[in-house]
Design an enzyme around this catalytic site. Structure first.
Site, PDB file in Angstrom:
ATOM      1  N   HIS A  14     103.184  93.666   1.325  1.00 18.53           N
ATOM      2  CA  HIS A  14     101.845  93.821   0.712  1.00 18.53           C
ATOM      3  C   HIS A  14     101.790  95.194   0.056  1.00 18.53           C
ATOM      4  CE1 HIS A  14      97.268  93.136   0.906  1.00 18.53           C
ATOM      5  NE2 HIS A  14      97.457  94.254   0.215  1.00 18.53           N
ATOM      6  N   HIS A  16     100.418  97.569  -3.545  1.00 17.14           N
ATOM      7  CA  HIS A  16      99.720  97.753  -4.825  1.00 17.14           C
ATOM      8  C   HIS A  16     100.523  98.725  -5.680  1.00 17.14           C
ATOM      9  CE1 HIS A  16      95.958  95.808  -3.480  1.00 17.14           C
ATOM     10  NE2 HIS A  16      96.361  96.227  -2.297  1.00 17.14           N
ATOM     11  N   LEU A  17     100.971  98.244  -6.845  1.00 13.53           N
ATOM     12  CA  LEU A  17     101.733  99.126  -7.739  1.00 13.53           C
ATOM     13  C   LEU A  17     100.945  99.521  -8.980  1.00 13.53           C
ATOM     14  CD1 LEU A  17     105.414  97.785  -7.665  1.00 13.53           C
ATOM     15  CD2 LEU A  17     104.468  99.810  -6.546  1.00 13.53           C
ATOM     16  N   ARG A  18      99.755  98.900  -9.164  1.00 10.78           N
ATOM     17  CA  ARG A  18      98.924  99.230 -10.347  1.00 10.78           C
ATOM     18  C   ARG A  18      99.702  98.982 -11.642  1.00 10.78           C
ATOM     19  NH1 ARG A  18      95.148  98.955  -6.506  1.00 10.78           N
ATOM     20  NH2 ARG A  18      94.706 100.913  -5.474  1.00 10.78           N
ATOM     21  N   ASN A  42      95.599  92.577  -8.073  1.00 11.49           N
ATOM     22  CA  ASN A  42      94.225  93.011  -8.402  1.00 11.49           C
ATOM     23  C   ASN A  42      94.204  94.137  -9.433  1.00 11.49           C
ATOM     24  OD1 ASN A  42      95.254  94.839  -6.488  1.00 11.49           O
ATOM     25  ND2 ASN A  42      93.217  95.329  -5.681  1.00 11.49           N
ATOM     26  N   LYS A  98      97.046  85.169  -3.892  1.00  9.27           N
ATOM     27  CA  LYS A  98      96.191  86.067  -3.100  1.00  9.27           C
ATOM     28  C   LYS A  98      94.730  85.645  -3.201  1.00  9.27           C
ATOM     29  CE  LYS A  98      94.970  89.715  -0.748  1.00  9.27           C
ATOM     30  NZ  LYS A  98      95.096  91.119  -1.050  1.00  9.27           N
ATOM     31  N   HIS A 135      92.826  88.221   1.930  1.00  9.86           N
ATOM     32  CA  HIS A 135      92.041  89.409   2.283  1.00  9.86           C
ATOM     33  C   HIS A 135      90.939  88.864   3.195  1.00  9.86           C
ATOM     34  CE1 HIS A 135      90.304  93.494   1.688  1.00  9.86           C
ATOM     35  NE2 HIS A 135      89.317  92.843   2.276  1.00  9.86           N
ATOM     36  N   HIS A 173      96.857  92.673   6.136  1.00  6.52           N
ATOM     37  CA  HIS A 173      96.345  93.940   6.699  1.00  6.52           C
ATOM     38  C   HIS A 173      95.328  93.735   7.828  1.00  6.52           C
ATOM     39  CE1 HIS A 173      93.350  92.966   3.706  1.00  6.52           C
ATOM     40  NE2 HIS A 173      94.009  93.482   2.708  1.00  6.52           N
ATOM     41  N   LEU A 218      90.104  99.309   2.963  1.00  2.18           N
ATOM     42  CA  LEU A 218      89.502  98.042   3.379  1.00  2.18           C
ATOM     43  C   LEU A 218      90.596  97.047   3.743  1.00  2.18           C
ATOM     44  CD1 LEU A 218      86.638  97.792   0.747  1.00  2.18           C
ATOM     45  CD2 LEU A 218      86.371  98.050   3.225  1.00  2.18           C
ATOM     46  N   ASP A 246     100.160  97.817   2.327  1.00  2.00           N
ATOM     47  CA  ASP A 246      98.912  97.935   1.564  1.00  2.00           C
ATOM     48  C   ASP A 246      98.785  99.328   0.963  1.00  2.00           C
ATOM     49  OD1 ASP A 246      96.584  97.045   0.398  1.00  2.00           O
ATOM     50  OD2 ASP A 246      95.338  97.341   2.172  1.00  2.00           O
ATOM     51  N   HIS A 250      94.980 105.541  -5.503  1.00  2.00           N
ATOM     52  CA  HIS A 250      93.892 105.847  -6.432  1.00  2.00           C
ATOM     53  C   HIS A 250      94.047 107.332  -6.756  1.00  2.00           C
ATOM     54  CE1 HIS A 250      91.526 102.137  -5.795  1.00  2.00           C
ATOM     55  NE2 HIS A 250      91.969 102.210  -4.552  1.00  2.00           N
ATOM     56  N   ALA A 262      88.515 102.563  -2.035  1.00  2.00           N
ATOM     57  CA  ALA A 262      89.223 102.206  -0.795  1.00  2.00           C
ATOM     58  C   ALA A 262      90.718 102.160  -1.056  1.00  2.00           C
ATOM     59  CB  ALA A 262      88.745 100.840  -0.311  1.00  2.00           C
TER      60      ALA A 262
HETATM   61  O1  DOR Z   1      91.895  99.671   0.826  1.00  2.00           O
HETATM   62  C1  DOR Z   1      92.170  98.798   0.011  1.00  2.00           C
HETATM   63  N1  DOR Z   1      92.599  99.096  -1.230  1.00  2.00           N
HETATM   64  N2  DOR Z   1      92.028  97.517   0.371  1.00  2.00           N
HETATM   65  C2  DOR Z   1      92.170  96.519  -0.505  1.00  2.00           C
HETATM   66  O2  DOR Z   1      92.007  95.394  -0.128  1.00  2.00           O
HETATM   67  C3  DOR Z   1      92.464  96.807  -1.930  1.00  2.00           C
HETATM   68  C4  DOR Z   1      93.118  98.084  -2.081  1.00  2.00           C
HETATM   69  C5  DOR Z   1      93.143  98.569  -3.528  1.00  2.00           C
HETATM   70  O3  DOR Z   1      93.491  97.792  -4.410  1.00  2.00           O
HETATM   71  O4  DOR Z   1      92.825  99.741  -3.755  1.00  2.00           O
HETATM   72 ZN    ZN Z   2      95.850  95.331  -0.509  1.00  2.00          ZN
END
Ligand code: DOR
Ligand code: ZN
Length: 349
Positions: A14, A16-18, A42, A98, A135, A173, A218, A246, A250, A262
């Site tokens: 899991h 996130h690479l943006r 996302n 997802k 999620h 998560h 989150l 996860d 940011h 988050a």
């Molecule tokens: O803390 C989180 N950040 N929880 C998520 O479900 C999404 C993630 C994000 O994309 O920043």
């Molecule tokens: Zn996530």
């Protein structure tokens, strides 16, 4: 004295690479240690079609090179076409889908409001053996944020699994005793990822002595009894639990704000923190299951042949406080305790 531990190269189930400058800045942090990762969809706008997933995969590979395998996912919406999902899976473009309840987290506005409207997609996924990654939080404003995961199990997840028992599901998560107990109560087709940061922090870390925005994510970290249940599950050797960091970067200005985003960014020091947590629990012999074997088994993929060696040293291991990216600095997760484990021959050293 140096102690060494060699594992099959780990995977992150899991991540996130943006995109764009952020992707370029942070993807090497994961690719340095992990062979494969399940990539969250996302983005803004989200990755909703097979064609978009393929294009996103190419953008990731352009940064990481072929030594890292991004396993792509689609973002489930009420308009998702079951045929597109099945074709993307058949063609090897996606690994999973997802589910974000609309409004549950970062960039989830296009997620699902009415779960009956995705029944057709879930049926097609069950038939084709495509896992649903949840999620697991309800968004009902009446439900306290600390209870949203437990309520999701009763109101959404369990009904979906009863209606579509063939569907393979990953609870992403997990943060509660309730989720650990639910996974344990289900003998088949259910797994759960656990993040690095939820093994380390409880809600006091976020709120005591001042608000710590870099610990806000989150699902939000819960009370200590829940953290202990997660550590127990992760270190138990139960193959239904596996690592999904996860890691969710940011830029610092978006975290350190009146309405902070988050996400905890753990990619840089995850293996070091995990080795410390497993060592502390007397479970170093089970780290390979959690990071290298259990997830692969759930997804029906081979364990990586390549290896990664961790070493424990007498002196403290330090990591940069933040990673500079073209999208701004990103603070690296601070576990709040000294680290003595590190990846040997880290590309950084
Ligand atoms: O803390 C989180 N950040 N929880 C998520 O479900 C999404 C993630 C994000 O994309 O920043
Ligand atoms: Zn996530």
């Amino acid at each position: 004295m140096t102690t060494r531990l060699t594992l099959p190269r780990p995977d992150d189930w899991h991540l996130h690479l943006r995109d764009g400058a952020m992707l370029a800045g942070i993807a090497p942090e994961s690719a340095r240690h992990f062979a494969r990762a399940i990539i969250m969809p996302n983005l803004v706008p989200p990755v909703v079609t097979g064609r978009e997933a393929q294009a996103y995969r190419d953008r990731i590979l352009a940064v990481t090179g072929a030594g890292f395998t991004p396993l792509m996912t689609l973002y489930l919406t009420e308009a998702t076409d079951p045929a597109d999902v099945v074709a993307a899976h058949r063609d090897g473009i996606i690994t999973a889908v997802k589910l974000y309840p609309a409004g549950a987290t970062t960039n989830s506005a296009s997620g699902v409001r009415d779960f009956d409207r995705v029944r057709g997609v879930l049926d097609a996924m069950a038939e084709a053996g495509i896992p649903l990654l949840c999620h697991g939080e309800v968004t009902d404003p009446e439900i306290d944020i600390f209870d949203r995961e437990a309520v999701f199990i009763d109101r959404v997840l369990d009904p979906i699994r009863r209606r579509t028992p063939e569907l393979r599901v990953v609870m992403e998560h997990i943060t509660t005793l309730d989720a650990v107990a639910y996974v344990r109560s289900q003998p088949e087709r259910l797994g759960a990822t656990i993040t690095t940061h939820h093994l380390v922090i409880n809600r006091n870390h976020i709120l005591v002595g001042g608000i710590r925005p870099h610990y806000y994510c989150l699902p939000v970290a819960k009370r200590e009894t829940h953290r202990l249940a997660l550590v127990e599950a992760a270190t138990s050797g139960d193959a239904r639990f596996f690592l999904g960091t996860d890691s969710a970067p940011h830029a610092d200005d978006a975290k350190e704000s009146a309405c902070g985003c988050a996400g905890c960014f753990t990619a840089t020091n995850t293996m070091s923190v995990l080795a410390q947590v497993f060592d502390q629990a007397g479970a170093l012999d089970r780290l390979d299951g959690f990071v290298s074997r259990n997830g692969a088994a759930f997804y029906g993929l081979p364990v990586n042949e390549d290896t990664l060696t961790l070493e424990k040293t007498d002196s403290r291991v330090t990591y940069p406080a933040r990673i500079e990216t073209g999208a701004g600095p990103v603070t690296v997760f601070d576990p709040g305790f000294p680290l003595y484990w590190q990846v040997a021959q880290d590309a950084r050293s």
